[in-house]
Design a protein around this motif. Structure first.
Motif, PDB file in Angstrom:
ATOM      1  N   LEU A  90      -8.171   5.219  20.263  1.00  0.00           N
ATOM      2  CA  LEU A  90      -6.762   5.207  20.646  1.00  0.00           C
ATOM      3  C   LEU A  90      -5.947   4.325  19.705  1.00  0.00           C
ATOM      4  N   PRO A  91      -4.664   4.659  19.498  1.00  0.00           N
ATOM      5  CA  PRO A  91      -3.807   3.773  18.717  1.00  0.00           C
ATOM      6  C   PRO A  91      -3.746   2.386  19.368  1.00  0.00           C
ATOM      7  N   GLY A  92      -3.879   1.365  18.542  1.00  0.00           N
ATOM      8  CA  GLY A  92      -3.823  -0.004  19.056  1.00  0.00           C
ATOM      9  C   GLY A  92      -5.103  -0.774  18.887  1.00  0.00           C
ATOM     10  N   VAL A  93      -6.216  -0.108  18.536  1.00  0.00           N
ATOM     11  CA  VAL A  93      -7.464  -0.807  18.241  1.00  0.00           C
ATOM     12  C   VAL A  93      -7.487  -1.064  16.738  1.00  0.00           C
ATOM     13  N   MET A  94      -7.535  -2.334  16.359  1.00  0.00           N
ATOM     14  CA  MET A  94      -7.383  -2.686  14.949  1.00  0.00           C
ATOM     15  C   MET A  94      -8.251  -3.877  14.591  1.00  0.00           C
ATOM     16  N   GLY A  95      -8.315  -4.209  13.311  1.00  0.00           N
ATOM     17  CA  GLY A  95      -9.121  -5.318  12.841  1.00  0.00           C
ATOM     18  C   GLY A  95      -8.318  -6.588  12.640  1.00  0.00           C
ATOM     19  N   GLY A  98       2.678  -4.310  17.840  1.00  0.00           N
ATOM     20  CA  GLY A  98       2.171  -4.649  19.171  1.00  0.00           C
ATOM     21  C   GLY A  98       2.859  -5.865  19.763  1.00  0.00           C
ATOM     22  N   ARG A  99       2.581  -6.079  21.062  1.00  0.00           N
ATOM     23  CA  ARG A  99       3.160  -7.249  21.739  1.00  0.00           C
ATOM     24  C   ARG A  99       2.113  -8.067  22.499  1.00  0.00           C
ATOM     25  N   ARG A 100       1.138  -7.409  23.101  1.00  0.00           N
ATOM     26  CA  ARG A 100       0.153  -8.120  23.930  1.00  0.00           C
ATOM     27  C   ARG A 100      -1.244  -7.764  23.431  1.00  0.00           C
ATOM     28  N   ILE A 101      -1.996  -8.777  23.019  1.00  0.00           N
ATOM     29  CA  ILE A 101      -3.240  -8.573  22.275  1.00  0.00           C
ATOM     30  C   ILE A 101      -4.442  -9.067  23.061  1.00  0.00           C
ATOM     31  N   PHE A 146      -6.052  -0.665  10.407  1.00  0.00           N
ATOM     32  CA  PHE A 146      -4.719  -0.937  10.942  1.00  0.00           C
ATOM     33  C   PHE A 146      -4.521  -0.393  12.356  1.00  0.00           C
ATOM     34  N   GLY A 147      -5.274   0.613  12.750  1.00  0.00           N
ATOM     35  CA  GLY A 147      -5.224   1.118  14.117  1.00  0.00           C
ATOM     36  C   GLY A 147      -3.861   1.601  14.561  1.00  0.00           C
ATOM     37  N   GLN A 148      -3.048   2.123  13.628  1.00  0.00           N
ATOM     38  CA  GLN A 148      -1.718   2.658  13.948  1.00  0.00           C
ATOM     39  C   GLN A 148      -0.828   1.629  14.632  1.00  0.00           C
ATOM     40  N   ARG A 149      -0.976   0.376  14.194  1.00  0.00           N
ATOM     41  CA  ARG A 149      -0.126  -0.680  14.743  1.00  0.00           C
ATOM     42  C   ARG A 149       0.880  -1.209  13.721  1.00  0.00           C
ATOM     43  N   LEU A 192       0.810  -1.208   0.000  1.00  0.00           N
ATOM     44  CA  LEU A 192       0.000   0.000   0.000  1.00  0.00           C
ATOM     45  C   LEU A 192       0.846   1.262   0.000  1.00  0.00           C
ATOM     46  N   ASP A 193       0.244   2.319  -0.505  1.00  0.00           N
ATOM     47  CA  ASP A 193       0.781   3.650  -0.278  1.00  0.00           C
ATOM     48  C   ASP A 193       0.905   3.821   1.240  1.00  0.00           C
ATOM     49  N   PRO A 194       2.085   4.182   1.761  1.00  0.00           N
ATOM     50  CA  PRO A 194       2.254   4.266   3.229  1.00  0.00           C
ATOM     51  C   PRO A 194       1.213   5.130   3.925  1.00  0.00           C
ATOM     52  N   SER A 195       0.707   6.158   3.235  1.00  0.00           N
ATOM     53  CA  SER A 195      -0.271   7.036   3.882  1.00  0.00           C
ATOM     54  C   SER A 195      -1.574   6.312   4.185  1.00  0.00           C
ATOM     55  N   LEU A 196      -1.889   5.241   3.464  1.00  0.00           N
ATOM     56  CA  LEU A 196      -3.162   4.548   3.679  1.00  0.00           C
ATOM     57  C   LEU A 196      -3.182   3.782   4.998  1.00  0.00           C
ATOM     58  N   PHE A 197      -2.008   3.442   5.524  1.00  0.00           N
ATOM     59  CA  PHE A 197      -1.995   2.771   6.828  1.00  0.00           C
ATOM     60  C   PHE A 197      -2.577   3.681   7.901  1.00  0.00           C
ATOM     61  N   GLY A 198      -2.284   4.969   7.821  1.00  0.00           N
ATOM     62  CA  GLY A 198      -2.819   5.911   8.797  1.00  0.00           C
ATOM     63  C   GLY A 198      -4.285   6.218   8.597  1.00  0.00           C
TER      64      GLY A 198
END
Length: 486
Positions: A160-165, A181-184, A67-70, A54-60
């Motif tokens: 918040l950063p860290g909530v993702m699909g 991330g490390r702990r899910i 992606f939840g900024q992870r 992906l275009d890197p901007s799409l992650f944000g």
């Protein structure tokens, strides 16, 4: 008598079609790759595109997944990302050997066919874009293998950063090797939730717990036993009350037990330390391109919701257009929309109405149910106070497009991918109707956010440039009103 030709009409002024493919396949997953290889081996010129890397901007922007900024910083390195994506495609070498024209990092952002409002295209076309440019490709046959996307779910702190699909987590672990991330903590006790948790555990990540709002887990028994053996805490008849953390991201989640009415049980709250909350309630077929093209859709709860109407061999209602894989329906023994309804009822009881469902436009559940306009408009007029969802329901069936226009829910940069199904669930619950009775909101091009830089070289037909300042020859149409004599 000669026919009059309106010089301001778009007729005969079609944009340039840069390329043509006998077979164009969109999506280089397992099914798309197999279809492209089979087509190429039959001697047909076949083009296979995939939007990854992906275009890197799409992650944000959480497109196409949540992606939840992870994603870690390595996704900014396009060379590394391309290498990782190529390595993750097990049949890529086979596709090259078969003669498939493989193009990675190319997005299909729209499709155009002749229909009731368009008659001038010489062939149906797909609008494509990479990091540098946009162009049109016509086709004889189109095979859409666009896959699935994440099902969103709101709770206090989900911004918040860290909530993702779940699909995003899988992509970051297996395609990009870039999960930060490390702990899910996993929300969702079905096959998807347990599969996601066990996969993350095998890859060396710590999985704190799996939470399910329903009274019992619906995952297969062997998956539940495997999770127990791996030491993953299991909490059925529970939901997340809120997440806490800082600008750096999630730090902990608060989970409460639910009674038979899906209401929180007093004194049952527990705190779970985690830096990632994975939404694994269900998945949704990526039908945006098929819908925008005009393919007929139907609703199947056990296939993820709205899916294209297909013949047994995958033909859509449009000539030459096919759909395969998850975008054609996600095979499941679970009713995903009903699962979301259960979680939504629990969320209303635990988190209340003042939780943003649409993060992009900051639209809360209360805003939706009270049909409140955006905050930058006057919300306190008598007319607006008298209007709510019930007054709209009295006028006819609830319509998500109407709600979108009145509240802006779903009109942000993620283009509704995080909130669309949640809005449907809320409208269905408030209206006392089934989710399938809520019409699917419309899609418009571009189906992916595009920087203007990729469109800058797309010049109009010369005939479109002359007389651009009038529409159907109406002089003064674009004159400022203050310059018009009254």
């Amino acid at each position: 008598m000669s026919a009059f030709i309106d010089p301001y009409s778009v007729g005969g002024k079609t944009p340039e079609i840069a390329e043509h493919a006998a077979v164009l396949v969109i999506g280089a997953g397992d099914t798309g790759m197999a279809a492209a290889i089979d087509a190429a081996r039959s001697g047909t010129r076949t083009v296979l595109i995939d939007e990854h890397p992906l275009d890197p901007s799409l992650f944000g922007l959480d497109v196409p997944f949540h992606f939840g900024q992870r994603a870690n910083g390595s996704v900014q390195n396009q060379g590394r990302a391309l290498d990782q994506i190529a390595r993750s495609r097990s049949r890529l070498d086979e596709a090259f050997e078969a003669g498939v024209d493989v193009r990675l990092g190319v997005t299909a952002w729209a499709g155009f066919v002749n229909g009731p409002t368009a008659h001038g295209l010489p062939k149906p076309v797909i609008a494509l874009a990479d990091l540098n440019r946009s162009w049109l490709m016509s086709f004889d046959k189109l095979i859409v293998a666009a896959g699935r996307r994440d099902l969103g779910f709101a709770f206090p702190g989900w911004e918040l950063p860290g909530v993702m699909g779940a699909a995003a987590l899988h992509a970051l672990i297996h395609r990009y090797h870039a999960f930060a991330g490390r702990r899910i903590l996993v929300l969702g006790g079905g096959r998807l939730g347990f599969g996601t948790a066990l996969d993350a555990r095998r890859e060396g990540f710590d999985v704190a717990a799996i939470v399910e709002a329903a009274p019992a887990f619906s995952a297969p028994k062997d998956m539940i036993e495997a999770a127990e053996t791996a030491g993953i805490a299991l909490h059925a008849a529970s939901t997340i009350a809120r997440a806490e953390g800082s600008a750096a991201g999630i730090g902990r989640a608060h989970v409460v037990a639910l009674d038979d009415a899906l209401a929180p049980i007093a004194g049952s709250e527990r705190t779970i330390d985690c830096d990632t909350i994975c939404l694994a309630l269900g998945a949704v077929p990526n039908i945006e391109l098929l819908d925008q093209l005009g393919c007929k859709l139907t609703y199947r709860a056990n296939q993820g919701g709205h899916v294209p109407l297909l013949t047994p061999d995958g033909k859509t209602s449009l000539q030459g257009v096919f759909a395969i894989g998850d975008c054609a329906g996600i095979a499941s023994d679970e009713d995903g929309p009903q699962r979301l309804q259960t979680w939504t009822r629990a969320a209303l009881a635990v988190g209340g109405l003042d939780v943003a469902v649409c993060q992009c436009e900051e639209v809360t559940r209360r805003d939706l149910l009270e049909v409140r306009p955006p905050r930058y408009l006057d919300r306190d007029s008598a007319g607006l106070r008298a209007r709510n969802l019930q007054t709209l329901l009295a006028d006819g069936p609830v319509n998500q497009d109407q709600i979108k226009r009145l509240t802006r829910a779903g009109m942000g940069t993620c283009q509704g991918r995080r909130c669309r199904e949640q809005v449907t669930a809320l409208l269905a619950l408030a209206g006392g109707i089934a989710p399938e009775a809520v019409p699917l909101p419309s899609y418009r091009a571009p189906l992916r956010p595009l920087p203007l830089s990729v469109l800058r070289d797309g010049h109009e037909h010369p005939g479109m440039r002359s007389g651009w300042d009038v529409w159907f020859g109406i002089d003064g149409q674009f004159d400022p009103y203050w310059t018009i004599e009254r």
